[in-house]
Every structure is written in structure tokens, then in C-alpha cells.
Design an enzyme around this catalytic site. Sequence first.
Site, PDB file in Angstrom:
ATOM      1  N   TRP A 131       0.857  -1.193   0.000  1.00  0.00           N
ATOM      2  CA  TRP A 131       0.000   0.000   0.000  1.00  0.00           C
ATOM      3  C   TRP A 131       0.893   1.243   0.000  1.00  0.00           C
ATOM      4  CZ3 TRP A 131      -2.002   2.714   4.847  1.00  0.00           C
ATOM      5  CH2 TRP A 131      -2.974   3.666   4.528  1.00  0.00           C
ATOM      6  N   ASP A 212      -1.374  -6.007   8.802  1.00  0.00           N
ATOM      7  CA  ASP A 212      -2.353  -4.997   8.401  1.00  0.00           C
ATOM      8  C   ASP A 212      -3.587  -5.768   7.924  1.00  0.00           C
ATOM      9  OD1 ASP A 212      -3.886  -3.016   7.271  1.00  0.00           O
ATOM     10  OD2 ASP A 212      -2.233  -2.065   6.179  1.00  0.00           O
ATOM     11  N   LYS A 247     -13.892  -0.782   5.482  1.00  0.00           N
ATOM     12  CA  LYS A 247     -14.416  -1.547   4.345  1.00  0.00           C
ATOM     13  C   LYS A 247     -15.447  -2.566   4.820  1.00  0.00           C
ATOM     14  CE  LYS A 247     -10.228   0.048   3.181  1.00  0.00           C
ATOM     15  NZ  LYS A 247      -9.745   1.004   2.238  1.00  0.00           N
TER      16      LYS A 247
HETATM   17  C1  LMR Z   1      -6.784   2.264  -0.765  1.00  0.00           C
HETATM   18  O1  LMR Z   1      -5.728   1.643  -0.734  1.00  0.00           O
HETATM   19  O2  LMR Z   1      -7.286   2.695  -1.803  1.00  0.00           O
HETATM   20  C2  LMR Z   1      -7.539   2.486   0.517  1.00  0.00           C
HETATM   21  O3  LMR Z   1      -6.929   1.829   1.563  1.00  0.00           O
HETATM   22  C3  LMR Z   1      -7.787   3.916   0.789  1.00  0.00           C
HETATM   23  C4  LMR Z   1      -6.547   4.649   1.173  1.00  0.00           C
HETATM   24  O4  LMR Z   1      -6.564   5.294   2.225  1.00  0.00           O
HETATM   25  O5  LMR Z   1      -5.561   4.635   0.448  1.00  0.00           O
END
Ligand code: LMR
Length: 397
Positions: A131, A212, A247
Site C-alpha cells: 500500500w 495490516d 471496508k
Molecule cells: C486504498 O488503498 O485505496 C484504501 O486503503 C484507501 C486509502 O486510504 O488509500
Amino acid sequence: MMFKHLEPYAGDPILGLNDAFQKDPRADKVNLSIGIYFDDEGRIPVLDCVKRAEAAMLAESGPKSYLPIEGAAAARQAVQGLLFGASHEAVTSGRVATLQTIGSSGGLRVGADFIKRWLPGSGVWVSDPTWDNHRAMFEGAGVAVHTYPYYDARTGGLRFAAMCEAIAALPPRSVVLLHACCHNPTGVDLSPAQWDALIPLLRERELLPYLDLAYQGYGDGIEEDAFAVRALAASGLSFFVANSFSKSMSVYGERAGALSVVCADAGEADLVLGQLKATVRRNYSSPGIHAAGIISRVLTDPALRGAWQADVAAMRERILSMRRQLHAVLSAKQPGRDFGYFLSQRGMFSYTGLSAAQVDRLKDEFGVYLVRSGRMCVAGLSTRNVERTAAAMAAVL
Ligand code: LMR
């Protein structure tokens, strides 16, 4: 001029794209950028269980004092039950320190600050890729960030052997950030057997796993998606888990999340909880009442809990059906290509293998928004836009 020297903010690669989508005037635009679940009508659902929890909260309308630094006791206890199972030995023996946090992002950052303060020599290893915000969060806390191999672009699967080899070479007390399920951004998860192979390695090397868990229920089921949490808890390892309800309860803006740290015993958990509280007090002082009420009511009222579980199952099934439809349409349009990864990857995201230039074309020419890494939020597909999206993809591939 106090601030003239500031660098302009380049914007967030995910949230910035979502903003751009909102401003796009095209009626047939498709938002596959941000990790948000949309229903088949393209709306963010408000779950009935959440509405009912909120109605009960409003009817009671108690005083709005501050919550304790660590959050509401009922919410914290409910989180432990959800993650570990209420009768899990780690919970009953009191060796889990849980805080209600401002989303799981708040939890991730509080955990990162804690690591910087109390394990100052430890770096964190994140999957390649991960992420977008993981690196920024840990670096922001002053923790050095490195990567371990993860995604195999050739197969659309996992480089498990290379991942284990890299993890086996880490210095003791290193932090290993792992996605418990529904890997963001690739949708590629470890199987239970792979978790069972990885965990002894983490223990032998004296590593500190940091899970996570932002998409619980979107992979294989609410219980199934807690597999890694429970397997780690059973192994006797100490570890962190930041979990989100954004989510799973479709309550993104309520910032409902938690951070739990599994410790060796109850005494250690007390020490950890104390220092986590100190970290929170210095950051945002305490979390919000509304999120606490939603979490504790939905998870502990049997009727609301049952309704929630059914809602999560329906959201998961809808995503799976979109995966199947996208796969079918793309395979028909480009029979020479293997789109099987849309079926094997789990959760909201798939790594499409599209280049940044192809993603830009999708946006500019077709109004289809993906993150520039090629990440697609499959949960933004619907029966109305899946054919059009597949045609647009086939046109740029
Ligand atoms: C994403 O990865 O799109 C979500 O977790 C929202 C975010 O905060 O990035």
C-alpha cells in the site's frame, strides 16, 4: 514570508486520483481507483446493521465526554473477540493490548511511533509492492523502510520462496509488515499452508510481525481472513495487528479501527498498553465515540452481528462475480492472453499488469480510473460498467 520555502505537496497517488474522478464531468466514468466497495448501482452502501446501531445510539443520546485514551472498553473487547475469538487463550490470559484507533491508519502510525521509541534499532520490511502509504507512515515515524520480494509479475502470483529467503536473512527484531488478507495492491495472498511455513521462520529469526488487516471478510470470509492473526497468536510470537472496519462495515469516514499487540504475558501487555496510550495522547489524545458505538454494537448484538455477516458475504460475492465477468469478457476479447489472475487474486484489488501509460490512456480516453501502478479496485465494477471497462482495457493492452 514564513512558508515560502515549502515544497508543494505532490498529492496522494490514491486519494488524489479519487478527487480527480469526482471532478471528471463524464457521465460514464468508472472509479476503480480507491479501495472503496460500491454496490451494483455504484453507491457506497450504508449497511442496515450500522443504521440500526446508530438509531439505538441516537435514542440513548448519552453525554459526549472524552473516551479513555485507549478507546471504549466495549469496542476494544469486541475487536479482540473478532480477531482472535473471545475464548482464545491470548485474550483470556490478558496478553493482548488493544486500542481503538482513528481508523487502522491511526493504529499503524501509533504502532510505528511505538517501534521507533522502544525498538529504536529496528527497521521495517514491507512487501514489494505494498500500500502506497505504508512506506510514508513508517518513514514519517523515523523507522527505516526496506522491501522483501512478494509479487511475481510473470505469473500474477506470489514469490513465496524469494520472500522466505529474504525474511530468513533479516536481523533479529526487524519488523515484517504483512497483509493478513486481500493484499493491497496486488490481491495476491499467502495460503494457510504458506502462513504455516512462514511463521516458524519469523520465530527462529526473532522477528516482529506487523499485520495490516484492512479487508477482513473480503477474501474468503470473516473467520477465514483472520487465519494469519490466529496462527501467529497460537505460535507464541509477539506481534502487532492493525485492523479496520472502514471496508467491512462500509464506514470509511467514521475512522473505525484498532491496534492490538499480542505479548508474551499479561504483565508485558500492560506495559505495552501504557506506552501505546502515551503515544496516542501525544498524537490525537483519544479516539471518537461514534466509531466505538458502531463497532461494539454491530459486533456484540446478535441480530446486528448476523446481519453484518450476511452483508459482508454479499459484498464479497458481488466482487467475485465481477471478477468472473471481467475475466470472461477479457478472455473473449483477447483469447491469446491469460487473465486467470483476476480469478485467483482475492479481495478488492487486482494487479492488472497495465503500465502507467496504459492506465493514463484508460483515464483520458475512456474515463476508467485505476491507480498508476496498474492496481484495479474490482469493487468499483458493476453489471453496468464491466463490459465497457473490459472493452477499454482490451483497447489499451
Ligand atoms: C486504498 O488503498 O485505496 C484504501 O486503503 C484507501 C486509502 O486510504 O488509500
